[in-house]
Design a protein around this motif. Structure first.
Motif, PDB file in Angstrom:
ATOM      1  N   MET A 313       0.816  -1.217   0.000  1.00 37.86           N
ATOM      2  CA  MET A 313       0.000   0.000   0.000  1.00 37.86           C
ATOM      3  C   MET A 313       0.848   1.264   0.000  1.00 37.86           C
ATOM      4  N   ILE A 314       0.258   2.326  -0.530  1.00 41.60           N
ATOM      5  CA  ILE A 314       0.838   3.664  -0.473  1.00 41.60           C
ATOM      6  C   ILE A 314      -0.213   4.601   0.107  1.00 41.60           C
ATOM      7  N   ALA A 315       0.204   5.407   1.092  1.00 41.84           N
ATOM      8  CA  ALA A 315      -0.703   6.357   1.738  1.00 41.84           C
ATOM      9  C   ALA A 315       0.060   7.635   2.046  1.00 41.84           C
ATOM     10  N   ASN A 316      -0.689   8.669   2.367  1.00 38.82           N
ATOM     11  CA  ASN A 316      -0.031   9.873   2.854  1.00 38.82           C
ATOM     12  C   ASN A 316       0.329   9.694   4.328  1.00 38.82           C
ATOM     13  N   PRO A 319      -0.629   9.810  11.423  1.00 38.06           N
ATOM     14  CA  PRO A 319      -0.151   9.057  12.589  1.00 38.06           C
ATOM     15  C   PRO A 319      -0.587   7.598  12.609  1.00 38.06           C
ATOM     16  N   ALA A 320      -1.860   7.335  12.349  1.00 39.70           N
ATOM     17  CA  ALA A 320      -2.353   5.958  12.442  1.00 39.70           C
ATOM     18  C   ALA A 320      -1.689   5.055  11.410  1.00 39.70           C
ATOM     19  N   LEU A 321      -1.578   5.535  10.161  1.00 38.14           N
ATOM     20  CA  LEU A 321      -1.000   4.703   9.105  1.00 38.14           C
ATOM     21  C   LEU A 321       0.506   4.595   9.254  1.00 38.14           C
ATOM     22  N   ASN A 322       1.133   5.670   9.689  1.00 39.38           N
ATOM     23  CA  ASN A 322       2.575   5.631   9.917  1.00 39.38           C
ATOM     24  C   ASN A 322       2.917   4.601  10.982  1.00 39.38           C
ATOM     25  N   MET A 323       2.094   4.535  12.027  1.00 43.40           N
ATOM     26  CA  MET A 323       2.311   3.559  13.088  1.00 43.40           C
ATOM     27  C   MET A 323       2.190   2.133  12.551  1.00 43.40           C
ATOM     28  N   ASN A 328       4.959  -2.743  10.558  1.00 46.03           N
ATOM     29  CA  ASN A 328       4.789  -3.794   9.563  1.00 46.03           C
ATOM     30  C   ASN A 328       5.053  -3.204   8.180  1.00 46.03           C
ATOM     31  N   LYS A 329       6.002  -3.763   7.466  1.00 44.10           N
ATOM     32  CA  LYS A 329       6.409  -3.202   6.168  1.00 44.10           C
ATOM     33  C   LYS A 329       5.415  -3.570   5.067  1.00 44.10           C
ATOM     34  N   ALA A 330       4.142  -3.245   5.337  1.00 43.27           N
ATOM     35  CA  ALA A 330       3.093  -3.560   4.367  1.00 43.27           C
ATOM     36  C   ALA A 330       2.891  -2.435   3.365  1.00 43.27           C
ATOM     37  N   GLY A 331       3.499  -1.286   3.624  1.00 44.35           N
ATOM     38  CA  GLY A 331       3.318  -0.156   2.733  1.00 44.35           C
ATOM     39  C   GLY A 331       4.225   0.989   3.121  1.00 44.35           C
ATOM     40  N   VAL A 332       4.071   2.123   2.448  1.00 41.14           N
ATOM     41  CA  VAL A 332       4.872   3.310   2.730  1.00 41.14           C
ATOM     42  C   VAL A 332       3.949   4.522   2.858  1.00 41.14           C
ATOM     43  N   ILE A 342       5.304   9.931  -5.601  1.00 39.31           N
ATOM     44  CA  ILE A 342       4.411   8.770  -5.741  1.00 39.31           C
ATOM     45  C   ILE A 342       5.026   7.730  -6.668  1.00 39.31           C
ATOM     46  N   SER A 343       5.536   8.154  -7.808  1.00 37.86           N
ATOM     47  CA  SER A 343       6.117   7.212  -8.775  1.00 37.86           C
ATOM     48  C   SER A 343       7.362   6.540  -8.188  1.00 37.86           C
ATOM     49  N   ARG A 344       8.167   7.293  -7.408  1.00 43.52           N
ATOM     50  CA  ARG A 344       9.343   6.684  -6.773  1.00 43.52           C
ATOM     51  C   ARG A 344       8.923   5.624  -5.760  1.00 43.52           C
ATOM     52  N   ALA A 345       7.845   5.911  -5.005  1.00 46.71           N
ATOM     53  CA  ALA A 345       7.370   4.947  -4.012  1.00 46.71           C
ATOM     54  C   ALA A 345       6.882   3.661  -4.678  1.00 46.71           C
TER      55      ALA A 345
END
Length: 381
Positions: A313-316, A319-323, A328-332, A342-345
Motif C-alpha cells: 500500500m501507499i498512503a499519505n 499518525p495511524a498509518l505511519n504507526m 509492519n512493512k506492508a506499505g509506505v 508517488i512514482s518513486r514509491a
C-alpha cells in the motif's frame, strides 16, 4: 449468556462493509441476529437474510436536507423503539448501536438496555441541537458511559474517547477488517461489462484507488504519477457517485487510466484482488476537531481489504498509518503527494515486492475478528 443481538444503524448498510462483517461473525458464533436499518441493495439484504439467518426490519433510507433528516431521525428512532418492545428480551439480548449518530439518537435510553455503543467515527462531545430535541433531558456526554460496551475502530481514537468522555475503561478496539463468506455465487460474479474490461489488464501492474471521489483524496496526483511510470503500470479508479468522479473520467480516461463504477461489498473485492499496489489518501486542514481526529487516526476498510490479498500500500503520512507501516512493512507513507514522489514509491515497492506483499499478508492475519467479537460479547461487566 446472551444469545440474541439486535443491531441497528440509521445509515444504509450498503455503505458500511464493517457492519456486514459483524453480521457474518455473529452468525458464525451462532447468535440469533436481528437487524433494523436501511438497505438500498436487495442482493445484500438477500445474502444476509438467507445465509446468515438475519431477521431484517427495513427502515427508510437516511438523507436529504436538515429538516428532512430531523423528521427521518424521529421516525427511525420511534420505529426502532417499537421493534425493541418485542425483539429485546432482558438478560438475553444485546442492543448493538452502530455509528456515533445512531448512538446519539438513543443516548437518552442507553441504560434501559444492555447496549453496545459502536462509534465508528469519533463523536464531537458538543451535541447538535437536533439530537437534543430527541433527548431533551439527557446528553450524549453524560450517557455514553451507561453503555455496557463502547467500541472504537482504532487504538488512538479509543484512548481519546476514554479521556474526553471520562469512561471507566478503555473502549474495545474492533478494526474495520472485512469478514466475508462465499455467501452466494450471484453476489461474487462481476457484471459482464466489468469482466470484459478488466480482462484486458491481466498482465498489467494495476495501481488501485477505491473509495469516494472528493478533492481531499488527491486522485489527480496519482493519475499524473502513473503517467511517469513504464507502460506496464495502469491506474484503476473505482467508485463514482460524485461530480468529481465524472469530471476526472471525462478529462483523464484512457487505456492506462481506467474508471470503474461503485461495486457493492463484498463484490468490490473481486477488483481489489487484482491490484498490484493499493492507494489511499486522507487530507485534513482547518476542520472541526472531531473530523481531524477521524482523519489523523483513520481506520480505513481498505487497509485490510488490500492486505487480505497481500497487496502493498501507499498512503499519505498520517499518525495511524505511519504507526501501522512502521510496525509492519506492508506499505509506505509519503511526506508529500507529488507525482514524482508517488512514482518513486511505486518503484521502491516493486524493487522489494515480495517482502512488502508478505508483510501485507501478515498484517491481515494479525487481526482475529471472530476472537475480538467473542471477547467483546463474553467479557464480564
Amino acid at each position: 449468556m446472551k444469545n440474541r443481538i439486535v443491531l441497528t444503524m440509521i445509515y444504509d448498510i450498503k455503505l458500511f462493509p464493517p457492519v456486514m462483517s459483524i453480521c457474518n461473525i455473529l452468525s458464525e458464533l451462532n447468535y440469533e441476529i436481528v437487524y433494523i436499518g436501511g438497505c438500498s441493495d436487495a442482493t445484500i439484504e438477500k445474502a444476509l437474510t438467507e445465509k446468515n439467518y438475519v431477521r431484517f426490519y427495513r427502515t427508510s433510507l437516511y438523507g436529504g436536507n436538515g429538516i428532512q433528516r430531523i423528521f427521518q431521525q424521529w421516525r427511525y428512532r420511534k420505529q426502532v423503539l417499537r421493534i425493541l418492545e418485542t425483539e429485546y428480551i432482558p438478560k438475553n439480548t444485546f442492543l448493538w448501536l452502530l455509528h456515533s449518530e445512531t448512538v446519539s439518537l438513543f443516548s437518552g435510553v442507553l441504560e434501559r438496555y444492555d447496549t453496545i455503543a459502536h462509534l465508528f467515527e469519533f463523536k464531537n462531545p458538543s451535541q447538535k441541537w437536533a439530537y437534543k430535541l430527541l433527548n431533551p433531558f439527557s446528553s450524549f456526554e453524560a450517557n455514553l458511559k451507561k453503555s455496557k460496551r463502547v467500541i472504537c475502530c482504532e487504538y488512538n481514537r479509543a484512548h481519546i474517547t476514554k479521556a474526553i468522555y471520562n469512561l471507566d475503561k478503555l473502549p474495545y478496539i474492533l478494526p474495520n477488517k472485512p469478514y466475508n463468506k462465499q455467501q452466494s455465487e450471484e453476489l461474487l460474479i462481476l457484471p459482464p461489462s466489468i469482466q470484459e474490461l478488466v480482462s484486458k489488464y491481466r498482465e498489467k501492474k494495476i495501481i488501485l484507488y477505491q473509495g469516494i471521489f472528493i478533492p481531499e483524496r488527491k486522485v489527480d496526483d496519482f493519475i499524473e504519477a502513473v503517467n511517469l511510470l513504464p507502460n506496464d503500470y495502469v491506474l484503476f479508479l473505482m467508485g463514482g457517485g460524485t461530480s468529481l468522479y465524472n469530471e476526472l473520467k471525462n478529462k483523464y480516461q484512457s487505456d492506462r487510466i481506467v474508471f470503474l463504477p461503485f461495486l457493492p461489498p463484498p463484490l468490490h473485492l473481486e477488483i481489489t484482488k487484482l491490484a498490484h499496489i493499493g492507494i489511499f489518501v486522507y487530507i485534513v486542514n482547518g476542520v472541526p476537531i472531531n473530523h481531524a481526529i477521524n482523519v489523523l487516526y483513520c481506520a480505513p476498510n481498505k487497509l485490510y481489504e488490500y492486505s487480505k490479498f497481500g497487496i502493498p500500500m501507499i498512503a499519505n503520512d498520517l499518525p495511524a498509518l505511519n504507526m501501522v507501516f512502521s510496525q509492519n512493512k506492508a506499505g509506505v507513507c509519503l511526506q508529500t503527494l507529488s507525482a514524482e514522489e508517488i512514482s518513486r514509491a511505486i518503484l521502491e515497492i516493486d524493487y522489494d515486492y515480495d517482502a512488502y506483499s508478505k508483510a501485507s499478508n501478515q498484517l491481515y492475519s494479525s487481526i482475529d475478528m471472530v476472537d475480538l467479537v467473542k471477547t467483546i460479547l463474553s467479557d464480564e461487566d
